[in-house]
Design an enzyme around this catalytic site. Structure first.
Site, PDB file in Angstrom:
ATOM      1  N   HIS A 155       0.843  -1.202   0.000  1.00 16.64           N
ATOM      2  CA  HIS A 155       0.000   0.000   0.000  1.00 16.64           C
ATOM      3  C   HIS A 155       0.881   1.257   0.000  1.00 16.64           C
ATOM      4  O   HIS A 155       0.671   2.173  -0.810  1.00 16.64           O
ATOM      5  CB  HIS A 155      -0.908  -0.016   1.231  1.00 16.64           C
ATOM      6  N   GLU A 156       1.874   1.288   0.899  1.00 18.10           N
ATOM      7  CA  GLU A 156       2.744   2.461   0.982  1.00 18.10           C
ATOM      8  C   GLU A 156       3.666   2.556  -0.228  1.00 18.10           C
ATOM      9  O   GLU A 156       4.002   3.655  -0.675  1.00 18.10           O
ATOM     10  CB  GLU A 156       3.578   2.412   2.271  1.00 18.10           C
ATOM     11  N   HIS A 159       2.089   4.459  -3.052  1.00 19.15           N
ATOM     12  CA  HIS A 159       2.249   5.907  -2.855  1.00 19.15           C
ATOM     13  C   HIS A 159       3.652   6.336  -3.287  1.00 19.15           C
ATOM     14  O   HIS A 159       3.819   7.280  -4.054  1.00 19.15           O
ATOM     15  CB  HIS A 159       2.110   6.267  -1.370  1.00 19.15           C
TER      16      HIS A 159
END
Length: 833
Positions: A155-156, A159
């Protein structure tokens, strides 16, 4: 948020640069040279290393499947703190440092603040700076909160690597669509219930949500609670903790109506569409294997710092008193910046190189003064410059005691040498880190390449002495591997040119987090000034150590500087004076307030703007409400001042996240620019917990727009794809305000059939006086809600009033709607009481 009264003043300097100097390379489908650094404040725990490796292995498989077999983690270096016990399998780092680490494992300096976070300041598709995780996340202790640690990392990573955004909205978890309150989620196939979840006194309860009869919205405590068992596979950027979620939202299942950051920042594109537009995706093809290759790990322990000053003494260094300024800055570096325990040497070069000092370990002021005595004098200036000769000799100095892997070379030159590329391969093979400080207007590309290929810093200073650029550049050479509490922090850096006899006066504030190893440094260009420093108790200090030949003096404050306002006064004849004030953390366990500044990209050309970012923080806590100013110096010494803002408008992506931003379009000439940022606390300055979710994004621009074009539609795809054909709003009464300012526009939506439950979508473009037009703004939505007769104040029958209030920020580069609120839609038919 926690308010604090003591103002702060912190400075940093960098060359205008883009995202951090990450060493990551995508080789085929595998990410190589990923750097994970364990913060020095993390207590030693050998199990943590294995848990980091487990996280990467899990994430690699998850990433491989989520990206349709395109990406995985090939090789990862784990940086281990110097304070941990050495082991035989720990290698020495090469170019890997804390400054260029991609993932930091840190202990939050706010108890219980164990949240994954990312430094992500740019626009859609622009890479982030760095990922932060905590030991509790790595150990799996936050499993019930965030899900498996491998999924959290992916998820990170999305980004960080591809510039996508969250698909949830904790501030506004519901939106109104088709007459209903709908959860902000992606994809829409995620099932669950809307409930109020509260905990008190160790027990928790769940109750039903309720609808506000005046607004039609659910109560503010209501949240969407997903079902434990799901079949939906998307989306990772909505809620990676759901077991069934293993994919990103695609164009087919993306919820374009949800008011989340992904839609606002990426103009309704799905996360997978943004990933497909990335450079990574375009240069890769899917693999055939069912599982990715296993990740490889290298364990590298930080050791003692080894740095050689490589100083240019060629004939061009006689121009503009450069050599004396270089001596002043080098002496300042040896006095205050280089850390105790470091090994330091000195090499000078012109057409050939000379060893001025072998490596000496700094243990006290004795070694510092010895090294200062070996610096070149003002009278020394030889023939032409040969940078490669200086670097080769510096490598020899290091090799007499250590391997060159991880050693640092601070190359100080005016850059007048076009043969630097002849030693690129030697530099690369050495494993050394090359920092370049260029004095003067040189644009030699080889110097930048030296820093880029080795993960070093690249800074520049002009011949304008008043701007204090060279000393600022040396200040940036604090260790990339030392704890923040051990680094020198610049509290003031300024200069003045006196045309007659006069004074240079000012104040500097010491808060309780700094005060150790405090130094006041003064330089002059003609005659020694009178110098006075007064502490908060009124004690006056005059005992400066004076270096007459170098035209500098310094005052070292014993013990820890007193908290409060210090004053300084310099009385001088007509000449140029500079003042630099530095200190260190007062307490090794309490991080000081600091500022990290950067530009959103390395290069730009007119009229494309650059964005200045300054992140003000104390450890992991962002600082809100500071007064932040950027000073940008061009190659000719001209300085532009910008007030940076954290208001979610203009260039600032997120409100109240401690990142202050502004567009910069004031560049007039080609060449390098330097950046200095000043942050000053105010009475309303506050510490805040790190923001997991950011406020609504609002773009802005540089030029004062001349007019706005607002269009609306009841169909979102029509407005998004065919803006110019959508219904236009009369904006004759809307006069654009100054850049980055908020303005309110009230209008009636004529031309559309409006009834209870109607959703209207609005977007804006800005046009300047030259008819240059901005891109389309984010798309805001309004839910038209019918009030009940008893709530209506207008008693005249048959009235239909629909009023929309737009709050906008707009200029030419970009424009955005901050908020869109419906006041009331009154019913056409009234029921008489």
């Amino acid at each position: 948020m926690v308010p604090f009264k003591m103002p702060i003043l912190v400075l940093t300097l960098y060359l205008l640069q883009g995202t951090g100097a990450s060493l990551i390379k995508l080789n085929g489908n595998g990410y190589e040279d990923v750097v994970i650094a364990i913060d020095p404040n993390v207590p030693e725990d050998e199990k943590l290393i294995q848990q980091i490796e487990d996280m990467i292995s899990e994430a690699s498989t998850y990433l491989y499947r989520a990206t349709e077999k395109r990406f995985y983690f090939e090789s990862v270096s784990i940086l281990i703190p110097k304070t941990w016990q050495p082991k035989s399998d720990y290698e020495k780092p090469k170019h890997e440092t804390y400054k260029n680490a991609d993932i930091i494992i840190e202990v939050p300096n706010s108890p219980g603040n164990d949240i994954p976070r990312i430094d992500q300041f740019g626009k859609c598709g622009e890479r982030g700076e760095r990922i932060y995780l905590t030991p509790r996340i790595i150990r799996g202790e936050m499993l019930n909160v965030f899900g498996p640690k491998g999924k959290v990392l992916v998820h990170e990573w999305a980004h960080f690597r591809w510039g996508v955004f969250e698909e949830y909205n904790e501030d506004n978890p519901f939106y109104q669509f088709d007459g209903k309150n709908v959860p902000v989620k992606c994809s829409e196939g995620i099932t669950g219930t809307n409930k109020v979840y509260t905990c008190s006194g160790g027990s928790c309860s769940i109750r039903d949500c309720w609808t506000d009869p005046k607004t039609g919205k659910l109560n503010k405590d209501c949240m969407f609670i997903p079902d434990k068992v799901q079949s939906e596979k998307a989306s990772i950027m909505f809620m990676q903790s759901i077991d069934s979620v293993v994919e990103f939202c695609t164009e087919k299942n993306h919820n374009r109506f949800a008011p989340n950051l992904q839609n606002k920042m990426c103009y309704l594109k799905s996360t997978w569409e943004v990933i497909q537009d990335s450079e990574d995706y375009k240069k890769s093809t899917p693999m055939m294997a069912a599982e990715p290759p296993k990740s490889r790990f290298s364990l590298k322990q930080i050791g003692e710092r080894i740095l050689v000053l490589v100083i240019d003494t060629s004939r061009s260094m006689k121009v503009g008193n450069r050599l004396n300024r270089l001596r002043q800055a080098s002496q300042f570096f040896l006095l205050q910046i280089i850390e105790k325990g470091s090994w330091t040497g000195v090499v000078t070069f012109d057409s050939s190189a000379t060893i001025q000092s072998e490596l000496i370990q700094i243990e006290s002021d004795v070694q510092r003064k010895t090294l200062i005595s070996r610096l070149p004098t003002v009278t020394v200036a030889g023939g032409g410059a040969h940078i490669c000769s200086g670097l080769r000799t510096a490598f020899m100095v290091v090799k007499k005691k250590f391997l060159t892997d991880g050693s640092e070379m601070a190359l100080l030159t005016d850059g007048e040498d076009n043969t630097t590329n002849t030693c690129f391969e030697e530099v690369k093979q050495s494993g050394a880190i090359i920092h370049t400080i260029v004095l003067g207007p040189s644009t030699e590309k080889g110097l930048e390449k030296l820093s880029e290929m080795t993960g070093g810093m690249k800074t520049t200073a002009t011949d304008n002495v008043q701007n204090n650029g060279l000393i600022d550049a040396f200040s940036a050479l604090s260790s990339g591997n030392a704890a923040i509490t051990q680094r020198s922090i610049k509290l003031e850096s300024k200069g003045i040119t006196l045309t007659n006899e006069g004074w240079m006066n000012g104040t500097v504030i010491f808060d309780s987090t700094v005060g150790k190893d405090t130094l006041f440094l003064v330089t002059w260009t003609a005659q020694q000034p009178e110098m006075f420093v007064t502490d908060p108790s009124g004690n006056i200090y005059k005992n400066f150590a004076v270096e007459t030949s170098s035209q500098m003096a310094y005052l070292q404050i014993p013990n820890t500087a007193q908290v409060g306002i210090w004053t300084y006064s310099l009385k001088s004849s007509a000449q140029t004076l500079t003042l630099t004030i530095t200190s260190r953390a007062a307490n090794p366990t309490v991080p000081p307030f600091t500022v990290d500044s950067r530009m959103h990209k390395d290069t730009s050309s007119f009229p494309s703007p650059m964005i200045v970012y300054a992140e003000v923080h104390q450890g992991s806590l962002p600082i809100l409400g500071a007064n932040v100013t950027a000073l940008i110096e061009s190659a000719d010494g001209t300085t532009v001042t910008l007030q940076l803002l954290d208001n979610g408008a203009g260039a600032d992506s997120f409100k109240n996240d401690g990142v202050y931003s502004r567009y910069f379009l004031g560049y007039k000439t080609d060449g390098q620019y330097s950046l200095k940022v000043r942050a000053l606390g105010r009475t309303n300055t506050q510490r805040s917990r790190s923001q997991v979710n950011r406020a609504m994004y609002v773009q802005g621009s540089i030029n004062q727009a001349d007019r706005y074009i607002i269009r609306m539609s009841k169909d979102l795809p029509t407005l998004s794809s065919y803006f110019d054909s959508a219904l236009q709003v009369n904006t004759d009464n809307l006069i654009p305000n100054y850049a980055n300012s908020k303005e309110v526009f009230v209008f009636k939506p004529k031309g559309l059939r409006i009834e209870n439950g109607t959703v209207i979508y609005l977007a804006i473009k800005a046009v300047d006086k030259a008819n240059l037009m901005s891109p389309i703004s984010n798309i805001a939505q309004v839910y038209m809600f019918t009030s009940s007769p008893k709530d209506q104040n207008d008693s005249s029958p048959g009235t239909s009033i629909s009023i929309i209030v737009l709050s906008v920020v707009g200029i030419l580069v970009a424009i955005a709607i901050i908020a869109c609120v419906i006041v009331y839609l009154l019913s056409n038919t009234r029921t008489q009481d």
